[in-house]
Enzyme design. Structure first.
Site, mmCIF file in Angstrom:
data_model
loop_
_atom_site.group_PDB
_atom_site.id
_atom_site.type_symbol
_atom_site.label_atom_id
_atom_site.label_comp_id
_atom_site.label_asym_id
_atom_site.label_seq_id
_atom_site.Cartn_x
_atom_site.Cartn_y
_atom_site.Cartn_z
ATOM 1 N N LYS A 50 -26.891 -30.085 -0.988
ATOM 2 C CA LYS A 50 -25.421 -30.028 -0.950
ATOM 3 C C LYS A 50 -24.840 -31.334 -1.466
ATOM 4 O O LYS A 50 -23.885 -31.343 -2.246
ATOM 5 C CB LYS A 50 -24.942 -29.800 0.495
ATOM 6 C CG LYS A 50 -25.126 -28.365 0.961
ATOM 7 C CD LYS A 50 -24.891 -28.227 2.453
ATOM 8 C CE LYS A 50 -25.243 -26.819 2.918
ATOM 9 N NZ LYS A 50 -25.344 -26.673 4.363
ATOM 10 N N GLN A 94 -24.193 -28.905 9.950
ATOM 11 C CA GLN A 94 -25.376 -28.139 9.567
ATOM 12 C C GLN A 94 -25.937 -27.400 10.785
ATOM 13 O O GLN A 94 -26.225 -28.000 11.812
ATOM 14 C CB GLN A 94 -26.431 -29.099 8.984
ATOM 15 C CG GLN A 94 -27.675 -28.426 8.472
ATOM 16 C CD GLN A 94 -27.425 -27.534 7.257
ATOM 17 O OE1 GLN A 94 -26.647 -27.870 6.365
ATOM 18 N NE2 GLN A 94 -28.064 -26.383 7.231
ATOM 19 N N ASP A 117 -17.077 -24.088 6.039
ATOM 20 C CA ASP A 117 -18.072 -23.048 6.333
ATOM 21 C C ASP A 117 -17.389 -21.733 6.721
ATOM 22 O O ASP A 117 -18.045 -20.700 6.828
ATOM 23 C CB ASP A 117 -18.968 -23.500 7.500
ATOM 24 C CG ASP A 117 -20.404 -23.718 7.047
ATOM 25 O OD1 ASP A 117 -20.711 -23.388 5.887
ATOM 26 O OD2 ASP A 117 -21.210 -24.200 7.865
#
Ligand code: NDP
Length: 293
Positions: A50, A94, A117
């Protein structure tokens, strides 16, 4: 006739190039913060990827690495700091978090305007209500891979109802006027449901579960699954060769949905940056924001 192979790598590369061009025209660099708790090897690889992808399109990344023993209060404090930091446009924690941490409480604390997200309840609600907001990255990628496929009135079957993939994909396809069936482990006669699909999305996590004989001729198949077999091979939830012989178009694994997820994260970060900064200038309403009118 052999199925058209939907090349996720190429679509993702084009999307990254588009994001890079739009970032270059902004006059500032959007900021993405990634919080990584613990030393899970797979998570560390994702975070590195990422980071690299974000830097490649001009997004500034800040990776906050916290030890596996981090207390809930400390993690929440980190999220609060990022919420308040004007240089940060997107926050990604994460997942999964170590077992002692309350994942839900952490997600719920992220500013919905920075929730790249798309997992905060405000964004989930907006998506399911057909309102603008930040949507989860993998489902966004799935829908982008269907670009050019006629969805209006099409029968779409989504196998898998997770909050991360199946449910948001179903909401997005509904918004695009498909007639959606959301199937799961309790679905009766799954095979028959799949056979009715013009568009089939597999997000199950079971290697090669969807067989060629489950498909209607000419169906379009998007395989979200990523499964590592004992012999080291990576396969999807769809039996690729069998299904490619029946389908009109199909995504491979790897090289299908996988590359889209990070590309859509970059696009979400750009969208979040533009929306939040426009909101802060009070030039538009706060479409993604819950905290102020
Ligand atoms: P989850 O395990 O959270 O959900 C799996 C879903 O599949 C559940 O809804 C479950 O039903 C359903 N299911 C399980 N077994 C069956 C069965 N025999 N018949 C019908 N439905 C079944 O997985 P995710 O949604 O997180 O992920 C799905 C797959 O996608 C995985 O392979 C994952 O690795 C991959 N993935 C890929 C990403 C990418 O970037 N390409 C990103 C995220 C995930 P029930 O709800 O009833 O339990």
């Amino acid at each position: 006739m052999a199925a058209r192979i939907i090349d996720g790598k190429a679509v993702a590369a084009a999307l990254r190039a588009d994001v890079a061009a739009r970032v270059a025209g902004l006059g500032y660099r959007p900021g993405l913060a990634v919080v990584l708790v613990g030393d899970d090897a797979a998570s560390a690889v994702y975070v590195r990827n990422k980071d690299r992808a974000a830097s490649g399109v001009g997004i500034v990344t800040r990776t906050i690495r916290l030890p596996a023993v981090t207390a809930q209060a400390e993690l929440l404090a980190t999220v609060r700091t990022l919420n308040d930091d004007p240089a940060i446009d997107g926050i990604l924690v994460q997942l999964p978090l170590p077992a002692h941490l309350d994942q839900r409480a952490v997600i719920d604390l992220i500013d919905p305007a920075k929730d790249v997200d798309g997992l905060h309840p405000i964004n989930v609600g907006r998506l399911h209500g057909g309102l603008p907001g930040l949507a989860p990255c993998t489902p966004r990628g799935v829908v982008k891979l269907l670009d050019g496929v006629s969805l209006r009135g099409a029968r779409a079957v989504v196998v898998g109802r997770s909050a991360l993939v199946g449910r948001p994909v179903a909401a997005m396809l509904t918004a695009l006027d498909a007639t959606v069936t959301l199937a799961h482990s309790r679905t009766r006669e799954l095979e028959g449901e799949c056979r009715r699909a013009d568009v089939l999305i597999a997000a199950v996590g079971r290697p090669e579960m969807i067989r060629g004989e489950w498909l209607a001729h000419g169906a379009v198949v998007i395989d979200v699954g990523i499964n590592r077999l004992a012999d080291g091979r990576l396969v999807g939830d769809v039996a690729y060769a069998e299904c490619a012989a029946v389908a009109a178009a199909i995504t491979p694994v790897p090289g299908g949905v996988g590359p889209m997820t990070i590309a859509c994260l970059l696009e979400n970060t750009l969208d979040a940056a533009i929306a939040r900064r426009a909101c802060d200038q009070k030039s538009v309403q706060r479409p993604f924001c819950s905290q102020s009118p």
